[in-house]
Design an enzyme around this catalytic site. Structure first.
Site, PDB file in Angstrom:
ATOM      1  N   ASN A   9       0.871  -1.142   0.102  1.00 11.37           N
ATOM      2  CA  ASN A   9       0.049   0.070  -0.096  1.00 11.37           C
ATOM      3  C   ASN A   9       0.821   1.154  -0.046  1.00 11.37           C
ATOM      4  O   ASN A   9       1.456   1.691   1.087  1.00 11.37           O
ATOM      5  CB  ASN A   9      -0.864   0.043   0.986  1.00 11.37           C
ATOM      6  CG  ASN A   9      -1.798   1.337   1.393  1.00 11.37           C
ATOM      7  OD1 ASN A   9      -1.696   2.069   0.464  1.00 11.37           O
ATOM      8  ND2 ASN A   9      -2.350   1.304   2.476  1.00 11.37           N
ATOM      9  N   LYS A  11       0.358   4.337  -0.465  1.00 11.67           N
ATOM     10  CA  LYS A  11      -0.477   5.417   0.312  1.00 11.67           C
ATOM     11  C   LYS A  11      -0.056   6.870  -0.601  1.00 11.67           C
ATOM     12  O   LYS A  11      -0.079   6.455  -1.918  1.00 11.67           O
ATOM     13  CB  LYS A  11       0.171   5.665   1.580  1.00 11.67           C
ATOM     14  CG  LYS A  11       0.013   4.270   2.423  1.00 11.67           C
ATOM     15  CD  LYS A  11       0.126   4.704   4.005  1.00 11.67           C
ATOM     16  CE  LYS A  11       0.045   3.269   4.703  1.00 11.67           C
ATOM     17  NZ  LYS A  11      -0.072   3.302   6.080  1.00 11.67           N
ATOM     18  N   HIS A  95      -9.617   1.494   3.935  1.00 13.88           N
ATOM     19  CA  HIS A  95      -8.230   1.773   4.835  1.00 13.88           C
ATOM     20  C   HIS A  95      -8.684   2.660   6.129  1.00 13.88           C
ATOM     21  O   HIS A  95      -9.423   3.689   5.856  1.00 13.88           O
ATOM     22  CB  HIS A  95      -7.143   2.230   4.004  1.00 13.88           C
ATOM     23  CG  HIS A  95      -5.921   2.368   4.614  1.00 13.88           C
ATOM     24  ND1 HIS A  95      -5.395   3.224   5.569  1.00 13.88           N
ATOM     25  CD2 HIS A  95      -5.024   1.218   4.722  1.00 13.88           C
ATOM     26  CE1 HIS A  95      -4.501   2.817   6.020  1.00 13.88           C
ATOM     27  NE2 HIS A  95      -3.958   1.583   5.617  1.00 13.88           N
ATOM     28  N   GLU A  97      -7.179   5.124   7.182  1.00 16.60           N
ATOM     29  CA  GLU A  97      -6.862   6.458   7.076  1.00 16.60           C
ATOM     30  C   GLU A  97      -7.937   6.968   6.228  1.00 16.60           C
ATOM     31  O   GLU A  97      -8.154   8.260   6.292  1.00 16.60           O
ATOM     32  CB  GLU A  97      -5.384   6.631   6.144  1.00 16.60           C
ATOM     33  CG  GLU A  97      -3.995   6.118   7.209  1.00 16.60           C
ATOM     34  CD  GLU A  97      -2.873   5.486   6.333  1.00 16.60           C
ATOM     35  OE1 GLU A  97      -2.822   5.728   5.068  1.00 16.60           O
ATOM     36  OE2 GLU A  97      -2.025   4.954   7.382  1.00 16.60           O
ATOM     37  N   GLU A 167      -6.149  -4.540  10.081  1.00 17.64           N
ATOM     38  CA  GLU A 167      -5.339  -3.802  10.524  1.00 17.64           C
ATOM     39  C   GLU A 167      -5.598  -3.226  11.695  1.00 17.64           C
ATOM     40  O   GLU A 167      -6.212  -1.982  11.475  1.00 17.64           O
ATOM     41  CB  GLU A 167      -5.151  -2.824   9.182  1.00 17.64           C
ATOM     42  CG  GLU A 167      -4.611  -3.192   7.717  1.00 17.64           C
ATOM     43  CD  GLU A 167      -3.806  -2.265   7.019  1.00 17.64           C
ATOM     44  OE1 GLU A 167      -2.740  -2.519   6.575  1.00 17.64           O
ATOM     45  OE2 GLU A 167      -4.583  -1.169   6.789  1.00 17.64           O
ATOM     46  N   GLY A 173       1.991   2.308  10.689  1.00 21.74           N
ATOM     47  CA  GLY A 173       3.155   3.218  10.777  1.00 21.74           C
ATOM     48  C   GLY A 173       3.725   3.666  12.126  1.00 21.74           C
ATOM     49  O   GLY A 173       4.293   4.381  12.048  1.00 21.74           O
TER      50      GLY A 173
END
Ligand code: PGA
Length: 252
Positions: A9, A11, A95, A97, A167, A173
C-alpha cells in the site's frame, strides 16, 4: 490451501516518474516466488506507469480507493470502470486512513467494495480497531460491525474477489505490531463472522491479510499463523528489498 497474498500500500508516496523502477525492482527480486500473489496498490496517478511495468511480470497492479458510481459529477473521484480499463486488478477499500481522515464509513465501504467486486476487480477490504477500542475491550464488537456493515449483501460467489485486511489502527505506521497471537485471534474471528455471512466453505477460501508495521523481521511469525494469509504492507513496501524479504517469508 489459500495462496498467500502480499500487497504493498504505497499510500501518498512514490512519484509517477519513480513508479516503473520500483515495480521492476520488486518484480525482479520476487520472480522466484510464484506461490505468492504480489500486488502493488499505488496512488491513482501512478497507475498507468505501474500497469505498464507489471506487464510480463508476476506483480499485479492495484489502486487505493474507488467510487461506487459508474460515472458522473463526483469531482476528484475515480470509478471502478476506470480502474478496470486502466488494467488494475485489485483495489483497497476502507483503509483506516480513509475512515479517519476522509469520513469513510461502514456504509461507504460497503458501497465501494460492492462496486469493486461487481467490476471484476478484487477488493482488499480493511477492518481494524483503534487503540482506544482495544483498551475498552471492544475489539470483537468493532470487527463484527465493520464486517457485517462493510460487507453487507455480498454472497459466496463474491468470495473469489474478496480479500480482507485486518489492520489494527494502533499498529499502522507506528512500529508497533500485533503479536502473532493477537492477530490470529482476530483473523479467526473475521473468518467466523464471514462464515456466518457467506457460508463456511466460501469463508475458508477468502484470504485474510495482516497489516500494521509488518516488516522482514516479523513477517515469518505472523504468516505462520493458521488464519493469516498474507500482508498489507505500508512503509516496508516502498523499498524493493524489504518488500521482497516479506514476500520471501510468505513463499516458505
Ligand atoms: P504500515 O502500513 O505497514 O506502514 O504500518 C500498513 C497499512 O496501512 O496498510
Amino acid at each position: 490451501m489459500r495462496k498467500k497474498i502480499i500487497a504493498g500500500n504505497w499510500k501518498m508516496n512514490i512519484l509517477p516518474s519513480e513508479t516503473a523502477a520500483l515495480v521492476k525492482a520488486i518484480a525482479e527480486a520476487t520472480k522466484d516466488y510464484g506461490n505468492v500473489d504480489v500486488v502493488c496498490c499505488t496512488p491513482a496517478i501512478d497507475i498507468p506507469a505501474a500497469v505498464a511495468a507489471c506487464a510480463g511480470t508476476a506483480v499485479q497492479p492495484g489502486a487505493e480507493n474507488a467510487h461506487w458510481e459508474p460515472s458522473g459529477a463526483y469531482t476528484g473521484e475515480i470509478s471502478t470502470g476506470m480502474l478496470a480499463d486502466a488494467g488494475v486488478k485489485y483495489c483497497i477499500i476502507g483503509h483506516s486512513e480513509r475512515r479517519q481522515y476522509f469520513a469513510e464509513t461502514d456504509e461507504t465501504v460497503n458501497k465501494r467494495a460492492t462496486a469493486v467486486i461487481k467490476a471484476g476487480l478484487t477488493a482488499i477490504v480493511c477492518v481494524g480497531e483503534t487503540l482506544a477500542e482495544r483498551d475498552a475491550g471492544k475489539v470483537e464488537e468493532v470487527i463484527v460491525r465493520q464486517m457485517k456493515e462493510g460487507l453487507k449483501g455480498l454472497s459466496a460467489v463474491d468470495a473469489e474477489k474478496l480479500v480482507i485486511a485486518y489492520e489494527p489502527v494502533w499498529a499502522i505506521g507506528t512500529g508497533r505490531t500485533a503479536t502473532p497471537e493477537q492477530a490470529q485471534e482476530v483473523h479467526a474471528l473475521i473468518r467466523k463472522v464471514l462464515g456466518e455471512m457467506i457460508g463456511i466453505d466460501a469463508a475458508e477460501t477468502v484470504r485474510i491479510q495482516y497489516g500494521g508495521s509488518m516488516k522482514p523481521a516479523n513477517a515469518a511469525e505472523l504468516l505462520a499463523q493458521k488464519d493469516i494469509d498474507g500482508g498489507l504492507i505500508g512503509g516496508a513496501a516502498l523499498k524493493a528489498d524489504s518488500f521482497a524479504a516479506i514476500i520471501a517469508a510468505a513463499a516458505k
